[in-house]
Design a protein around this motif. Structure first.
Motif, mmCIF file in Angstrom:
data_model
loop_
_atom_site.group_PDB
_atom_site.id
_atom_site.type_symbol
_atom_site.label_atom_id
_atom_site.label_comp_id
_atom_site.label_asym_id
_atom_site.label_seq_id
_atom_site.Cartn_x
_atom_site.Cartn_y
_atom_site.Cartn_z
ATOM 1 N N GLU A 4 24.791 -44.334 28.906
ATOM 2 C CA GLU A 4 25.185 -43.071 28.302
ATOM 3 C C GLU A 4 23.998 -42.444 27.584
ATOM 4 O O GLU A 4 23.250 -43.118 26.878
ATOM 5 C CB GLU A 4 26.318 -43.290 27.297
ATOM 6 N N TYR A 5 23.813 -41.138 27.786
ATOM 7 C CA TYR A 5 22.758 -40.407 27.094
ATOM 8 C C TYR A 5 23.200 -38.964 26.914
ATOM 9 O O TYR A 5 24.224 -38.543 27.453
ATOM 10 C CB TYR A 5 21.427 -40.489 27.858
ATOM 11 N N TYR A 6 22.446 -38.206 26.144
ATOM 12 C CA TYR A 6 22.756 -36.804 25.883
ATOM 13 C C TYR A 6 21.587 -35.933 26.321
ATOM 14 O O TYR A 6 20.436 -36.334 26.216
ATOM 15 C CB TYR A 6 23.041 -36.578 24.388
ATOM 16 N N ILE A 25 21.669 -27.324 17.982
ATOM 17 C CA ILE A 25 21.963 -27.325 19.414
ATOM 18 C C ILE A 25 23.211 -28.166 19.668
ATOM 19 O O ILE A 25 23.691 -28.866 18.778
ATOM 20 C CB ILE A 25 20.795 -27.903 20.255
ATOM 21 N N VAL A 26 23.714 -28.119 20.899
ATOM 22 C CA VAL A 26 24.799 -28.987 21.343
ATOM 23 C C VAL A 26 24.349 -29.645 22.637
ATOM 24 O O VAL A 26 24.051 -28.951 23.621
ATOM 25 C CB VAL A 26 26.106 -28.204 21.569
ATOM 26 N N MET A 27 24.268 -30.968 22.626
ATOM 27 C CA MET A 27 23.875 -31.708 23.826
ATOM 28 C C MET A 27 25.127 -32.183 24.558
ATOM 29 O O MET A 27 26.161 -32.429 23.946
ATOM 30 C CB MET A 27 22.986 -32.892 23.452
ATOM 31 N N ILE A 28 24.999 -32.343 25.854
ATOM 32 C CA ILE A 28 26.103 -32.759 26.709
ATOM 33 C C ILE A 28 25.921 -34.232 27.091
ATOM 34 O O ILE A 28 24.810 -34.654 27.455
ATOM 35 C CB ILE A 28 26.153 -31.902 28.002
ATOM 36 N N ALA A 29 27.012 -34.999 27.031
ATOM 37 C CA ALA A 29 26.975 -36.416 27.400
ATOM 38 C C ALA A 29 26.823 -36.569 28.913
ATOM 39 O O ALA A 29 27.421 -35.819 29.693
ATOM 40 C CB ALA A 29 28.250 -37.110 26.935
ATOM 41 N N HIS A 30 26.011 -37.546 29.313
ATOM 42 C CA HIS A 30 25.789 -37.882 30.717
ATOM 43 C C HIS A 30 25.734 -39.401 30.839
ATOM 44 O O HIS A 30 25.615 -40.106 29.843
ATOM 45 C CB HIS A 30 24.459 -37.298 31.219
ATOM 46 N N GLU A 31 25.744 -39.871 32.072
ATOM 47 C CA GLU A 31 25.649 -41.303 32.357
ATOM 48 C C GLU A 31 24.613 -41.493 33.457
ATOM 49 O O GLU A 31 24.658 -40.820 34.480
ATOM 50 C CB GLU A 31 27.005 -41.824 32.823
ATOM 51 N N SER A 32 23.657 -42.406 33.225
ATOM 52 C CA SER A 32 22.629 -42.671 34.227
ATOM 53 C C SER A 32 21.963 -44.000 33.953
ATOM 54 O O SER A 32 21.579 -44.286 32.819
ATOM 55 C CB SER A 32 21.570 -41.562 34.187
ATOM 56 N N GLU A 91 12.478 -25.867 28.878
ATOM 57 C CA GLU A 91 12.521 -26.807 27.760
ATOM 58 C C GLU A 91 13.811 -27.606 27.848
ATOM 59 O O GLU A 91 14.891 -27.036 27.994
ATOM 60 C CB GLU A 91 12.476 -26.045 26.432
ATOM 61 N N HIS A 92 13.683 -28.932 27.814
ATOM 62 C CA HIS A 92 14.877 -29.768 27.829
ATOM 63 C C HIS A 92 14.708 -30.953 26.889
ATOM 64 O O HIS A 92 13.607 -31.384 26.587
ATOM 65 C CB HIS A 92 15.251 -30.209 29.249
ATOM 66 N N VAL A 93 15.854 -31.408 26.404
ATOM 67 C CA VAL A 93 15.921 -32.455 25.401
ATOM 68 C C VAL A 93 16.788 -33.584 25.950
ATOM 69 O O VAL A 93 17.866 -33.335 26.485
ATOM 70 C CB VAL A 93 16.538 -31.888 24.099
ATOM 71 N N ILE A 94 16.291 -34.821 25.813
ATOM 72 C CA ILE A 94 17.041 -35.995 26.258
ATOM 73 C C ILE A 94 17.073 -37.000 25.115
ATOM 74 O O ILE A 94 16.030 -37.379 24.583
ATOM 75 C CB ILE A 94 16.396 -36.639 27.494
ATOM 76 N N LEU A 95 18.274 -37.442 24.755
ATOM 77 C CA LEU A 95 18.470 -38.468 23.739
ATOM 78 C C LEU A 95 19.088 -39.675 24.418
ATOM 79 O O LEU A 95 20.124 -39.552 25.070
ATOM 80 C CB LEU A 95 19.399 -37.950 22.630
ATOM 81 N N LEU A 122 14.127 -39.725 21.616
ATOM 82 C CA LEU A 122 14.375 -38.317 21.889
ATOM 83 C C LEU A 122 13.147 -37.761 22.593
ATOM 84 O O LEU A 122 12.038 -37.809 22.060
ATOM 85 C CB LEU A 122 14.617 -37.534 20.594
ATOM 86 N N TYR A 123 13.354 -37.276 23.809
ATOM 87 C CA TYR A 123 12.294 -36.627 24.571
ATOM 88 C C TYR A 123 12.493 -35.121 24.473
ATOM 89 O O TYR A 123 13.578 -34.616 24.769
ATOM 90 C CB TYR A 123 12.359 -37.043 26.046
ATOM 91 N N VAL A 124 11.465 -34.411 24.042
ATOM 92 C CA VAL A 124 11.472 -32.953 24.031
ATOM 93 C C VAL A 124 10.406 -32.547 25.039
ATOM 94 O O VAL A 124 9.210 -32.657 24.778
ATOM 95 C CB VAL A 124 11.173 -32.385 22.622
ATOM 96 N N ASN A 125 10.849 -32.114 26.206
ATOM 97 C CA ASN A 125 9.957 -31.875 27.339
ATOM 98 C C ASN A 125 9.817 -30.392 27.668
ATOM 99 O O ASN A 125 10.752 -29.616 27.515
ATOM 100 C CB ASN A 125 10.480 -32.600 28.580
#
Length: 108
Positions: free
Chosen positions: A42-44, A29-36, A52-56, A79-82
């Motif tokens: 910084e997280y992906y 997969i390719v995750m996108i960088a975010h800020e929160s 289905e969503h993935v948060i690193l 890593l959350y796989v929700n």
């Protein structure tokens, strides 16, 4: 009706960027960088709530000076796989790397 799973993995890597590379490679997969602030800076992420969503993210929040998952402070990254319907498949792929450990599994 199939139940959706919410899985939490701990990751032992030198940096968030290395953890991202490991996860992307394992899951193809390719995750996108975010800020929160909610996700410790910084997280992906891949995909959004409702599918289905993935948060690193980091496990420790430097600003708040607290752990996101204090009981798992051994792991610097989470890593959350929700909302997944393929928890077993994802777990099989992720656990091909010894740096990735399943910490929690919940079906709803």
């Amino acid at each position: 009706m199939s139940l959706k799973s919410y899985d939490l993995y701990g990751i032992e890597c030198e940096s968030l960027e290395i953890a991202r590379t490991v996860i992307e490679s394992l899951l193809n997969i390719v995750m996108i960088a975010h800020e929160s602030g909610y996700h410790c800076g910084e997280y992906y992420r891949l995909n959004d709530v409702g599918q289905e969503h993935v948060i690193l993210q980091n496990n420790y929040d430097d600003f708040e000076e607290e752990w996101t998952e204090e009981g798992y402070s051994k792991y610097p990254f989470l890593l959350y796989v929700n909302e997944t319907l393929r928890s077993s498949e994802v777990a099989g792929l992720l656990q091909n790397d010894k740096r990735v450990v399943l910490l929690k599994h919940q079906e709803l």
